[in-house]
Every structure is written in C-alpha cells, then in structure tokens.
Design a protein around this motif. Sequence first.
Motif, PDB file in Angstrom:
ATOM      1  N   ASP A   2     -44.414 -41.037 -11.988  1.00  0.00           N
ATOM      2  CA  ASP A   2     -44.170 -41.045 -10.544  1.00  0.00           C
ATOM      3  C   ASP A   2     -42.671 -41.016 -10.252  1.00  0.00           C
ATOM      4  OD1 ASP A   2     -46.849 -41.065  -9.924  1.00  0.00           O
ATOM      5  OD2 ASP A   2     -46.967 -43.233  -9.607  1.00  0.00           O
ATOM      6  N   TRP A   3     -41.899 -41.689 -11.082  1.00  0.00           N
ATOM      7  CA  TRP A   3     -40.444 -41.682 -10.919  1.00  0.00           C
ATOM      8  C   TRP A   3     -39.874 -40.284 -11.117  1.00  0.00           C
ATOM      9  CZ3 TRP A   3     -36.268 -40.843 -14.312  1.00  0.00           C
ATOM     10  CH2 TRP A   3     -35.013 -41.294 -13.861  1.00  0.00           C
ATOM     11  N   LEU A   4     -40.381 -39.557 -12.120  1.00  0.00           N
ATOM     12  CA  LEU A   4     -39.927 -38.180 -12.343  1.00  0.00           C
ATOM     13  C   LEU A   4     -40.267 -37.293 -11.145  1.00  0.00           C
ATOM     14  CD1 LEU A   4     -40.831 -37.546 -16.097  1.00  0.00           C
ATOM     15  CD2 LEU A   4     -38.553 -37.904 -15.110  1.00  0.00           C
ATOM     16  N   VAL A   5     -41.462 -37.429 -10.617  1.00  0.00           N
ATOM     17  CA  VAL A   5     -41.850 -36.651  -9.438  1.00  0.00           C
ATOM     18  C   VAL A   5     -40.931 -36.990  -8.272  1.00  0.00           C
ATOM     19  CG1 VAL A   5     -43.671 -36.261  -7.736  1.00  0.00           C
ATOM     20  CG2 VAL A   5     -44.243 -36.407 -10.172  1.00  0.00           C
ATOM     21  N   TYR A   6     -40.640 -38.275  -8.102  1.00  0.00           N
ATOM     22  CA  TYR A   6     -39.742 -38.702  -7.026  1.00  0.00           C
ATOM     23  C   TYR A   6     -38.366 -38.059  -7.190  1.00  0.00           C
ATOM     24  CZ  TYR A   6     -36.524 -41.716  -4.453  1.00  0.00           C
ATOM     25  OH  TYR A   6     -35.528 -42.169  -3.626  1.00  0.00           O
ATOM     26  N   GLN A   7     -37.824 -38.098  -8.405  1.00  0.00           N
ATOM     27  CA  GLN A   7     -36.510 -37.511  -8.643  1.00  0.00           C
ATOM     28  C   GLN A   7     -36.529 -36.001  -8.394  1.00  0.00           C
ATOM     29  OE1 GLN A   7     -33.652 -39.032  -9.213  1.00  0.00           O
ATOM     30  NE2 GLN A   7     -34.503 -41.094  -9.356  1.00  0.00           N
TER      31      GLN A   7
END
Length: 233
Positions: free
Chosen positions: A108-113
């Motif tokens: 989810d953090w990668l998608v956010y970034q």
Amino acid sequence: MLSSVNIGYNTVMQLGFVIAENMLAAGTTLPMEMWRAAESTARGSGRVDEVLTTTLFARAIEPTPTQSGIAITPESDFTNERTMDVVYLPALWRNPRRVIRRNQSMFDWLVYQFEAGAMLAAVGTGCCFLAEAGLLDGKSATTHWHYLEQFARNYPKVMLKRDYFITQAGSLFCAASVNALADVTVHLIEHFYGRSVASHVERNFSHEIRRPYEKYRYLEGDDIQHTDEVIIE
C-alpha cells in the motif's frame, strides 16, 4: 518518457530506499553513493545547495540482516506518508516469496508513493515488490534471468520482457541486475541534475564505456524496440 526537470537552488529532493531481509546491499549502497556524488558535483558547480535527503524504510525499525551479513537499521516504517521523489527496491537473495509474505505492509505504501508522483526503481527480484503491489499489471517489466520463469508464473498480468535488462513503464523502472540499476540511476540523475552531472557520475563509477540507456531499455510507447545491437545502430 520522463522529461528533464532540474532541481532549483535550495530545494530538497527526497530519496527513499526500501530495506528487506536477505537483500543484496549493493542494490542500495551503489545508487545511494552515485546520488551523493551527483549532489556533490551539483553543489560544487554552485547550482544547488543541500538538496538531497535519504531515508531507509522497512516494515519495522530494527536491524535488518542482508545477504552480506551486515545488518542495516532503517529510519522509518511504511506508515510514513512523506512523499519521495525516487524510491529504490532491492534485489533479494534466492526465492523472494518468504520475504514478500513478511512485507505486506509495503505494498500500500508503494501504491501511495506511485500515486503521489514518485519514481520507483527496482532491481532483480525486487521487481516482485512492484508486481505484488499491482503496479506492473498490464505494464512491461523485467527481472533477474534466474527468476524469469517463476516471475511469469506468479505475475501473469505483467508484460515480461525477457530480452531486456531495463524496462521503463512511465515512472516505473525495472533493472535485471545491479549493473543495469547503475544505468537507471545515471538516467534518473540526468533527469534531476542534468546531463553534465550525470556524465561526471557515470565516468567516475564506470570507467568502461556504458551502453546508451535510450537504446537498451524497453520503453512503453516507443515504436522502435529491438534487442539486436546491429539493428539498433
């Protein structure tokens, strides 16, 4: 294709490096050292001042063992919502599935970034992180040659480019090896700091003649793609 955007004077650039168990440390330390060299070169020319910050991210803020036997302690976990300009994802030693299962909070953090505009650069089996996050669905990608077949089985929605060491799908970069990641890093340094700084870094880190990035990567949307060097020339 990314257009060149030089950093203005006295601005801050954010680099993020993902740390994971059994990673190959060279996939983190090499680009970090190349970026520091770029920063030093740009500052020496008087064009920028204190522009580069680096942050190490992991699922937990604790010493993380690497394949080299050296533990790396991250500075933040994946709850941090600070937006990066570039995020690097490391290669993993041997089958990455166990490490992937333990790092679910990363995706989810990668998608956010990605959605916030960060450029994401993965090397070797670290490309699995991008695939697990769903960011490579319907996009081109590559990975380490030893893992090509398993990658194709695990991620059938990804357009795997077996004959390329580098793929670029918008702001997503996949490199098959650490050497290829160095080429990606030179390309990204040029994007932010300009060609003269990138050339200086390239000459200092690679005395041999490097293959031109534009000719040897697979770029989505480019009508001229071929793996044969004679035909490319």
